[in-house]
Each structure stands twice: as C-alpha cells, then as structure tokens.
Design an enzyme around this catalytic site. Structure first.
Site, PDB file in Angstrom:
ATOM      1  N   ASP A 149      65.123 -43.471  82.161  1.00 20.76           N
ATOM      2  CA  ASP A 149      64.343 -42.658  83.088  1.00 20.76           C
ATOM      3  C   ASP A 149      65.255 -41.567  83.645  1.00 20.76           C
ATOM      4  OD1 ASP A 149      62.783 -44.955  82.616  1.00 20.76           O
ATOM      5  OD2 ASP A 149      61.841 -44.839  84.591  1.00 20.76           O
ATOM      6  N   LYS A 163      56.863 -38.748  84.002  1.00 21.33           N
ATOM      7  CA  LYS A 163      56.825 -39.644  85.147  1.00 21.33           C
ATOM      8  C   LYS A 163      56.818 -38.823  86.428  1.00 21.33           C
ATOM      9  CE  LYS A 163      59.879 -43.173  87.228  1.00 21.33           C
ATOM     10  NZ  LYS A 163      61.082 -43.999  87.045  1.00 21.33           N
ATOM     11  N   LYS A 209      53.811 -42.189  83.562  1.00 19.03           N
ATOM     12  CA  LYS A 209      54.236 -43.213  84.497  1.00 19.03           C
ATOM     13  C   LYS A 209      54.212 -42.693  85.925  1.00 19.03           C
ATOM     14  CE  LYS A 209      58.204 -46.118  85.768  1.00 19.03           C
ATOM     15  NZ  LYS A 209      59.592 -46.520  85.450  1.00 19.03           N
TER      16      LYS A 209
END
Lengths: 479, 315
Positions: free
Chosen positions: B152, B215, B251
């Site tokens: 991430d 995300k 996400k």
C-alpha cells in the site's frame, strides 16, 4: 458465496394506514353521500386491487360545496392573518406526524415508489403548508399593495401524478390569503385528499373552509364553471386546460393553469457525465415520468452522444422496478390502465416513425400497470415522440452541435415548463438559461422543488405561478 | 518496467500531455455525486442479503494495525484473528489480509503462512510520503523481501497539488516495478486532495501507472473514506475497464466502523462498478474496528440475539 448481491424484499407495512371500505364527499366539515348516490372504485395501480369506494360528485354536490365555501369565506377571510397561520401550521404539523401513513396511502393509490412518497412528496407537502403559513400574517409585505384582499371561493382541480403535493400547492396559498376552497382530486387518486379532509377536522379548521369533492371530469367542469367560484386553479393536461380557459373567458374569474410539458435536458460535452446521467434519470424516470416538468427530451452534444448513451443504458439496467411499497424500488407502476395504453400507443408511434427504441431489461410484474424505462434514439424534431407529451417513462434522445442549436431545439416546442442544463462552465449556464423559454431552468440538477420557488409555464404549459411569493398573487385581488 | 495501458500511451508522454488528459476527464458535480451516494445508502439490506453482505465484508477486510506502538505480539494476535475471526463459529470467513508497517511484514508473514490470508504492508514513507524516491523504493523492497503480498503506497500529494502530475505517475511506475509479484495499492489521501475533480484525476494517474488497487486514504487524516469518494473511484475503475479491459480494485480505508456502513459501501460497489467487483480480489475495506461489529451482527443473525462486545475478541 452467492454469485450476486440480491437484496431481500423490504416492503413498507400497510398496517400504518387504515383505508375505509367507502368514503363520502367532504362538504361543510362533514362526509356526505353524493346527492344522486353515485360511487366509484379506486384501485391500486401496482396490483389492481380495489382499495375503496368513494362518492362521485355531481353538479348538485358542487353547488352545495361552493355554497358551504361561500358561507365559510365570510368568517375565514375576516380572521387576522396570524389566526389563519395557526391553522396552517397545525395542518403542517399533523401532516408531518402522519407522514408515514400518508406516504403508504399515496403509494397504494398512485403506484409510485414509497421512496418517493416518503422522501420527496410528504416532506414537500408539509413544507408548503409551513411556508404559506408564514406568509398569512405578512401579506401586506408581499409586494401586492397594502392590505391585499382574498378573491373568495377557489375551485381547484388537481391531477393524479402528485395527488397530495398538488393539493398542498393549491390549498396552502389559498387558505393563507383568506380564500376558501372546493377541491376536486383526480378520479384515480382520491384517497389522500380524503385523508387530508380528516386532517382539516383534526386541526379544527372551521367548517366549509376546505371542501373535497371526489369525482370525474364532469364534477371538475361543474366546479370551474360554477358562477359563484371566483378563482379557478387547474393542474393537468393541456387539452383540459384549454377547455377551462374557454369556459371562463369573459367571466371575472381569475385563473391559473399548470399544464403539460416536454422539458429539454441539455447535456454539453463538458458536463459532469456521471452526475448528468443521474440527472437524466431523475428528470424522466422520477414518478415513472408522470411529471409535467419531466426532462423528456434529452438534447446531448454530438461529441459525447455515445458516451452519454452508453452510461445511460448501463444506469437504466440497474433501476429496480416492482412493488412500490418496497424501499428498494426505483420504478413503480403506471397510474392507470388508460395511462398505460396512452404511453404504449405513443411508443408504438415512435417505432413506426423510425425512432430506435431501447427498453431496460427488467421483468414486469404480472398484475398491475407497468412500463419498462425506455429511451428512443435517432429522434429528430419531426418525430411525434419529440413533440407530444408522453407522460410516462420514455425518453427521447436528440443531438445538437452548438449551444445555439441546443437553445433553438429546446425552445422549438409548444410547451415551456422546464429545462435542464449540464455543463461545468458557469458562464454557459447563465447564457443558455437566459435564452430558454421555460418556467424553470435547472442547472446541473433536475426535478428539484422548493415551496419558496415559483413554478409555472410558458406557451401551452399554462399561465400563472405557484409557489413562492409569486404564488400568493394568484389568490389575491391585485387588480 | 510496466508501461501505461496502450489505449492511453499518449496521455503520459509528457507533463503537459498528462495535464491535458486529466483536465479532459469529465468533471464531478459534488452535489450530484453526494446525492447519488446518499440515495444508494437507503437500499434496505435484510435477512439473506444481509447475511451475504456480512460474510462478504469480512472476507474483504484488510485487518489493519498501523501504530507506532505495534509489536510482534500485537501483529501475531491480529494474524490469528484474521484467520479465525470468530473462535465460536468456524464457518466465519477469514479476512482478506493483515495490513502492517514494513518492519512487521516478516512477523505477519510467518504468522499467516499457509492460511490464505495475505500480508499487506504500507510502504513509501507512509503516511506522509515525504521522503526521497530512493528511500521510498527501499521501503517497498524491504516489505516485499519480508514477505508482503501487497504493497500500500501513498502518492506524493505535494507533487499532485503543485501540478506535477507526471512526477506522481512516474513514482507509482517506479514503485510498481519494485513490487514484483506483490499487488500494488495506491493511496491518494483523498482528504488532502480536497476536491472530487482531484480525486478523479488521481484515480486515473494511478490506473494509468499500473496500480492494482486504488485506495482512498491512510486513515491518518480527518477525512478518510466516504461513500461519495468511494463511489467516484468505483466509477473510475468501471470506466477504465470499459476503455482498456483491465480491471482494478478499490479500497476505501479509514472511518468505516459499522456493519451498516460496510453494507452501504457494498451497495455502491454492486450498483456502480457491478458484481464483478464483489470479491475480495477487487474490493477491500481498510479497517480494524469494523470486523468486530460485523462479527456481532453475524452472531445476531445466527442466534437472534445480540451477544455484546465480550463475545468477540479485542485483538
């Protein structure tokens, strides 16, 4: 794991509303039978179930109701505005308290989704009464001179697409300004008006101030032509509106007409596409397209035509059609068999004239009156589906190349009620809005209503304004 | 080195080309976007639909601990919970991943070995992203070497906000190259990007640069995932797949704490991107406290009663 996310049915309970097997006319504070004893049935459009039997008013009943309203007018108009306001505020509060019940009732009688009656109709109904309650003691400051006077008895005829909301649009300003009312709801949706009669009693409204006559067109005609009616307010079809205009011509009756429409929803190439698609959906599929100010003509700039159409079809495929009492339902039933037949006939005309039809792939329930969300492409100004009001979930898609062409096409209609503009460019919104001949022009939104905002049409969409300060003028002697 | 999707290769030819491309994307009307997100939030999800949604949401969780106080013990406890979220009911699905800082990736990998739960590691000087590219890349290498299956990364919001879009793009490309087999989630920190137009542009930069997931946020700022910004990103991945055939995950992270919230997000997925995304491979929740609420709701559905917070584990 299941392959798809199937929402469980979530129907609103019918237990919150108690529909009597029969209803009378509401005249002078009492429910009474029609003079000739006639009745008719009202059915639920989503199931064809008979909901109740209501009295069918005739000319004699109209006369009785107008006399009751005339008698009540003496005292009602003499009340200080602040006293009338108290009644209106009380009615508004009762509507809020009973809004769940009224929402379910309206959905049963009209066929529209509970999501709309609960989240759009009822809050607006209450808001209109609150708004005009606020005006009742401030009429001297409304811009119509000092101490403007009420007109007298208002004869009001309303349609079936927003039964309770149209009642509120008519009754709230009439009462606030000191008029008394005889109102005829549409024959397919009489119930919420009768429940409103009960609310008037609950609020202690003096007898005869509000009278409700359920019935057909003959009762409406008797009402608007009654010699002792001072003001006629009508919302409905252009054909009936023209007949009313002819019948009151030469009398001193004051008239407002809110009639048909063929609203243009203009999407420029720099529009926020995803939100424009939502706005197109709201514009034409809200209330199954049975909205006089529906954006039933999509004018999309040629350069983004395919993109918008693809997005629109994808979006329409996710609309959920079915039981209107289910909270998940987006599209409910068409109001009546007659209306369904009218929509079907116009769609067939569209196909016969060579427009390309696309309907959302949804399963239609086996009973009730249903029509799948539909759009027509390859439509030109010469097609019937681009000119006639369909009053159903049918969108005609046209294209344009320049802003001037968009304006020309948008204005090339016998109607002029509403229009929408979608662009990220603020200056274009202002420039185009100024050229559109329509009573309401929405920018980057559609079908938004507010009691403070005047509403009404150009050309064959009628005359006069409802809502806002302007809405007071229609019920005051300003000549 | 991975390259831009061929359909858009011209868009990233230069800083100005990329800027032109991004400003050519359709604008976002904030009022309309939020209204749409709110209206989808009123879908009524009950009984079978709710049971399905709860299990799906559990299986989509990146169970996360990102604290300065993280220890191996804390990470192992979290890993155990990810594998068996509800010790009283072994039919409960496992979560998608455990998300930790790079220095904890090895501990998580060891604890999760053979479980099927992925190890996700934040990297690239998370959460600020304020470090030299070399440092960020070293951070990524470190995490991958320690066994992270997913990285991430945070974008350089400073570069984005000052209009250096190509720098953001190239940094993502460089990070992607270091990921190897690991899937890359690109975090925009939507709260700092501030406008919906910026979020849409950032989404496209991420997708063009080869992100496997986009995300919303780090969970470290005031505004994290919202229904509206997630809806916007779902529209972006939907449009990207329509244009390129490449599917990219989404996400939302931070601030999603209740089952009710999670179900609303699943409705957004279902009605925006479509059911292809209703899968842990394509949609994740970045959350820590959400899991317990899902477990309590799950117990309520199976027993008919609320059990209370002592019937779920505190890890």
């Amino acid at each position: 794991m299941a392959s798809a996310f199937e929402y469980a049915p979530a129907p609103e309970s019918r237990a919150v509303v108690d529909i009597a097997p029969s209803y009378g006319l509401f005249i002078d504070g009492e429910f009474t039978e029609a003079a000739d004893g006639k009745v008719f049935k009202t059915v639920s459009p989503s199931s064809e179930e008979v909901l109740s039997e209501v009295a069918r008013a005739g000319a004699a009943d109209v006369d009785r109701a107008v006399k009751a309203a005339r008698k009540a007018f003496e005292k009602w108009s003499a009340l200080p505005g602040s006293e009338r306001a108290k009644y209106l505020f009380r009615i508004a509060r009762i509507i809020q308290e009973r809004s769940r019940e009224l929402a379910v009732l309206e959905t049963l009688d009209n066929g529209k989704p509970i999501k709309e009656t609960r989240d759009a109709d009822l809050p607006l109904v209450a808001a209109h009464f609150f708004y005009y309650a606020g005006w009742a003691d401030k009429l001297d400051h409304a811009g119509y001179g000092a101490n403007p006077r009420p007109l007298g008895v208002a004869g009001q005829v309303i349609p079936w697409n927003f039964p309770l909301l149209m009642l509120a649009w008519k009754i709230a300003p009439a009462l606030a300004t000191g008029n008394t009312v005889v109102l005829k709801p549409a024959e397919t949706t009489p119930l919420s008006a009768l429940f409103f009669a009960d609310i008037c009693r609950q609020a202690g409204l003096p007898k005869g101030v509000v009278n409700i006559l359920t019935g057909y067109g003959d009762a409406g005609e008797a009402l608007v032509t009654h010699p002792d009616v001072n003001k006629v307010a009508f919302t409905g079809s252009t054909a009936v509106g023209k007949a009313i205009a002819r019948s009151v011509a030469g009398t001193d009756k004051k008239v407002t007409l809110e009639l048909g429409g063929k609203g243009a929803n203009i999407v420029f190439d720099d529009a926020p596409i995803d939100q424009a698609v939502e706005g197109i959906v709201t514009g034409i599929f809200f209330n199954q397209g049975q909205v006089c100010c529906a954006g039933s003509r999509l004018l999309v700039q040629e350069s983004v035509r395919d993109e918008v159409l693809d997005a629109l079809k994808r979006r329409l495929s996710t609309l959920r059609l079915g039981d209107p009492l289910d909270k998940n339902t987006d599209i409910g039933a068409i109001n009546s068999a007659e209306q369904l037949a009218r929509i079907t006939a116009l769609v067939e005309t569209g196909e016969a004239e060579g427009a390309e039809r696309w309907s959302a792939p949804c399963e239609l329930p086996s009973s009730g009156y249903w029509f799948a969300p539909t759009l027509f492409t390859n439509v030109t100004q010469a097609h019937t589906v681009a000119r006639d009001e369909i009053f159903g979930p049918v969108l005609s898609v046209l294209t344009f190349r320049t802003p001037d062409e968009a304006v020309a096409k948008a204005n090339n209609s016998q109607y002029g009620l509403s229009a929408g503009i979608w662009t990220e460019k603020g200056s274009r919104i202002l420039a185009v809005a100024n050229k559109l001949r329509a009573g309401v022009v929405w920018a980057n939104t559609f079908n938004k209503f507010d009691p403070t905002s005047p509403f009404g049409g150009y050309k064959e969409s009628g005359y006069g304004r409802e809502g806002g300060r302007h809405g007071l003028e229609a019920y005051l002697d300003v000549r | 080195m991975p390259t831009t999707a061929p359909a858009f290769s011209d868009a990233t030819a230069s800083d100005s080309a990329l800027r032109r491309f991004l400003s050519g994307l359709p604008g976002v009307d904030a009022v309309g976007l939020e209204a749409r997100a709110a209206s989808l939030g009123t879908r009524s999800i009950k009984t079978t639909a709710k049971a399905y949604a709860i299990d799906l949401a559990i299986s989509m969780i990146d169970l996360t601990t990102l604290e300065g106080a993280d220890t191996p013990g804390k990470v192992r406890a979290l890993a155990a919970k990810a594998v068996h979220p509800d010790p009283t009911d072994r039919t409960t699905p496992r979560t998608a991943a455990v998300c930790v800082y790079p220095d904890m990736a090895a501990t998580a990998a060891a604890a999760l070995a053979g479980s099927g739960v992925k190890v996700a590691s934040v990297a690239t000087a998370f959460p600020a992203g304020r470090a030299a590219l070399d440092v960020k890349l070293a951070d990524v290498r470190d995490a991958v070497a320690a066994g992270a299956d997913e990285i991430d990364m945070v974008i350089d919001r400073g570069a984005f906000l000052s209009g250096r879009f190509l720098k953001v793009y190239e940094e993502i490309l460089a990070v992607k190259a270091e990921c190897g087999a690991a899937r890359l989630k690109v975090i925009f920190e939507t709260g700092e990007l501030s406008t919906y137009d910026n979020i849409r542009r950032a989404s496209w930069i991420g997708m063009l640069a080869g992100a496997d997931f986009i995300k919303t946020s780090t969970g470290k700022v005031a505004t994290n995932a919202t229904p509206a910004n997630t809806l916007l990103m779902l529209e972006a991945v939907r449009d990207f797949r329509a244009a390129t055939g490449v599917q990219i995950g989404v996400k939302p992270a931070g601030g999603i704490r209740t089952t009710k919230d999670a179900v609303k997000f699943l409705v957004l997925v279902n009605e925006t991107a479509g059911e292809d995304w209703l899968d842990p491979h394509w949609f994740r929740f970045g959350a820590s406290s959400l899991l317990n609420d899902l477990l309590m709701q799950r117990q309520k559905l199976s027993t008919g009663r609320y059990s209370g917070p002592d019937y779920v584990t505190v890890d």
